[in-house]
Design an enzyme around this catalytic site. Sequence first.
Site, mmCIF file in Angstrom:
data_model
loop_
_atom_site.group_PDB
_atom_site.id
_atom_site.type_symbol
_atom_site.label_atom_id
_atom_site.label_comp_id
_atom_site.label_asym_id
_atom_site.label_seq_id
_atom_site.Cartn_x
_atom_site.Cartn_y
_atom_site.Cartn_z
ATOM 1 N N ARG A 15 48.232 -17.122 25.982
ATOM 2 C CA ARG A 15 49.679 -16.971 26.250
ATOM 3 C C ARG A 15 49.936 -16.487 27.670
ATOM 4 O O ARG A 15 50.982 -16.808 28.248
ATOM 5 C CB ARG A 15 50.300 -16.012 25.240
ATOM 6 C CG ARG A 15 50.441 -16.691 23.902
ATOM 7 C CD ARG A 15 51.324 -15.908 22.987
ATOM 8 N NE ARG A 15 51.725 -16.710 21.864
ATOM 9 C CZ ARG A 15 51.902 -16.238 20.646
ATOM 10 N NH1 ARG A 15 51.721 -14.971 20.394
ATOM 11 N NH2 ARG A 15 52.271 -17.039 19.677
ATOM 12 N N LYS A 43 53.124 -21.643 4.469
ATOM 13 C CA LYS A 43 54.548 -21.244 4.534
ATOM 14 C C LYS A 43 55.432 -22.472 4.306
ATOM 15 O O LYS A 43 56.014 -23.032 5.237
ATOM 16 C CB LYS A 43 54.842 -20.606 5.888
ATOM 17 C CG LYS A 43 54.073 -19.311 6.096
ATOM 18 C CD LYS A 43 54.540 -18.624 7.371
ATOM 19 C CE LYS A 43 53.457 -17.743 7.956
ATOM 20 N NZ LYS A 43 52.635 -18.427 8.970
ATOM 21 N N GLY A 68 49.950 -21.457 14.745
ATOM 22 C CA GLY A 68 48.732 -20.742 15.127
ATOM 23 C C GLY A 68 47.475 -21.230 14.429
ATOM 24 O O GLY A 68 46.421 -21.362 15.053
ATOM 25 N N GLY A 116 56.924 -21.062 15.254
ATOM 26 C CA GLY A 116 58.255 -20.956 14.639
ATOM 27 C C GLY A 116 59.301 -21.684 15.468
ATOM 28 O O GLY A 116 60.155 -22.399 14.928
HETATM 29 P P1 AMP Z 1 50.704 -21.666 7.786
HETATM 30 O O1 AMP Z 1 50.895 -20.423 8.603
HETATM 31 O O2 AMP Z 1 51.859 -22.018 6.952
HETATM 32 O O3 AMP Z 1 50.259 -22.826 8.664
HETATM 33 O O4 AMP Z 1 49.525 -21.373 6.775
HETATM 34 C C1 AMP Z 1 48.211 -21.147 7.170
HETATM 35 C C2 AMP Z 1 47.447 -20.525 6.041
HETATM 36 O O5 AMP Z 1 47.487 -21.394 4.921
HETATM 37 C C3 AMP Z 1 45.980 -20.292 6.336
HETATM 38 O O6 AMP Z 1 45.730 -18.922 6.380
HETATM 39 C C4 AMP Z 1 45.254 -20.972 5.186
HETATM 40 O O7 AMP Z 1 44.195 -20.209 4.657
HETATM 41 C C5 AMP Z 1 46.346 -21.096 4.146
HETATM 42 N N1 AMP Z 1 46.079 -22.170 3.184
HETATM 43 C C6 AMP Z 1 45.844 -23.455 3.449
HETATM 44 N N2 AMP Z 1 45.588 -24.134 2.321
HETATM 45 C C7 AMP Z 1 45.659 -23.248 1.299
HETATM 46 C C8 AMP Z 1 45.488 -23.345 -0.109
HETATM 47 N N3 AMP Z 1 45.189 -24.486 -0.692
HETATM 48 N N4 AMP Z 1 45.636 -22.200 -0.834
HETATM 49 C C9 AMP Z 1 45.939 -21.032 -0.241
HETATM 50 N N5 AMP Z 1 46.115 -20.890 1.091
HETATM 51 C C10 AMP Z 1 45.983 -21.980 1.855
#
Ligand code: AMP
Length: 398
Positions: free
Chosen positions: A37, A199, A352, A375
């Site tokens: 960053r 998320k 990230g 975001g």
């Molecule tokens: P995000 O910030 O929404 O991109 O989410 C990222 C997080 O999603 C990471 O820490 C991953 O470990 C988690 N993730 C991805 N696939 C799965 C899954 N099938 N079950 C639980 N967590 C997940």
Amino acid sequence: MELITVRDKDYSGKRVFVRVDFNVPLDKNLNITDDTRIRASLDTINFLLGQKAILVLASHLGRPKGKPNPEMSLAPVAKRLSELLGKDVKLATDCVGPEARRVVDTTKPGDVVLLENLRFHPEEEENGEAFSKGLAELADCYVNDAFGTSHRAHASIVGITKFLQDKAAGFLIEREVNALSRLIEKPEKPFLLIIGGAKVSDKIGMLKNLLDKVDTIITGGVMAYTFIRANNWETGNSKVETDAIPLAKEIYKELRKRHLEFHTPLDHVVADKVSEDAHYFTTERGTVPIGWTGVDIGPQAIEEYSDCIRRAKTIFWNGPMGVFEIEQFAKGTIEIAKAVADADAFSVIGGGDSIAAVQKAGVTDRISHICTGGGASLEFLEGKGLPGIDILEKRVIQ
Ligand code: AMP
């Protein structure tokens, strides 16, 4: 969207307040573990220094909740920035008031001051008027280079511009806005959206807004399980965002109307728990057996998704395909990262964890654009205006 940028201005001898995003990760000894960053704003900083401006840099770091906290001081950032610029960076121990004034008053053209963490004051996030004025009094003009915070109407992003009329976007904002605008304004077809991670409700609005732009959507992670559940298929113990199911159902209807290609994984890696020492196996179908948890996409899904990626000319990827932090469950995400890097396409990655995945796969330099603000990029693609960017638009300023 056309922005006023630093290129349109003359900064020689002027004091320039530059809002940067130096919210870097620190380890427990307060060492910076990733300076991406800081490097991301060097173009803007060097350009302004080349014009013999006086730079007053300001950033937040972490979540100090409106109170000074030595663990979230920008002191390690001042040190790192000094090394990167090869010149002294003065740290003002407050971002407003007599201390900030004192440091700024000792400067001469070509000097760099870094103000202490903006979020040590609650008025920063509240967009307080007196605080905004206090920041503005330190400079003659304003530059925003903090893309990752520009979806927030904070004092250093929005409030300050009421008092500093001379405002412009830095090169980082320009690059981010150009890349994201290319996705929504004139994407070369086929346009592929890869959407994963956990998320779901933060991303599903973006997915909905892009339905009229994209040709193909592939899903992984909790996003995929939420859609699988919305179809009333078995997801076992997999993590699902149940609040987002109604919206997922609505999106299925829209997909049918538009005849878009939409994929959930053909097979899955499933585990008895989400941990390093889990028992796991690969399913041969798109559902998850009762009692098991989906943790990655399987080999058939990797093959099918890689084929979609090969065919694409424009790609936007946000969110990993599985729990990629655990080595055994990282294959799907890593293979997708490699396929995106190999594609003959304009590729943009945001978020990230997707960025960490391309780093882990060692393919960062073969991605067309990596967004510094997860975001902010989602809100931009969701079609929401970003308060910090909208005020830098040419048609608004002129
Ligand atoms: P995000 O910030 O929404 O991109 O989410 C990222 C997080 O999603 C990471 O820490 C991953 O470990 C988690 N993730 C991805 N696939 C799965 C899954 N099938 N079950 C639980 N967590 C997940």
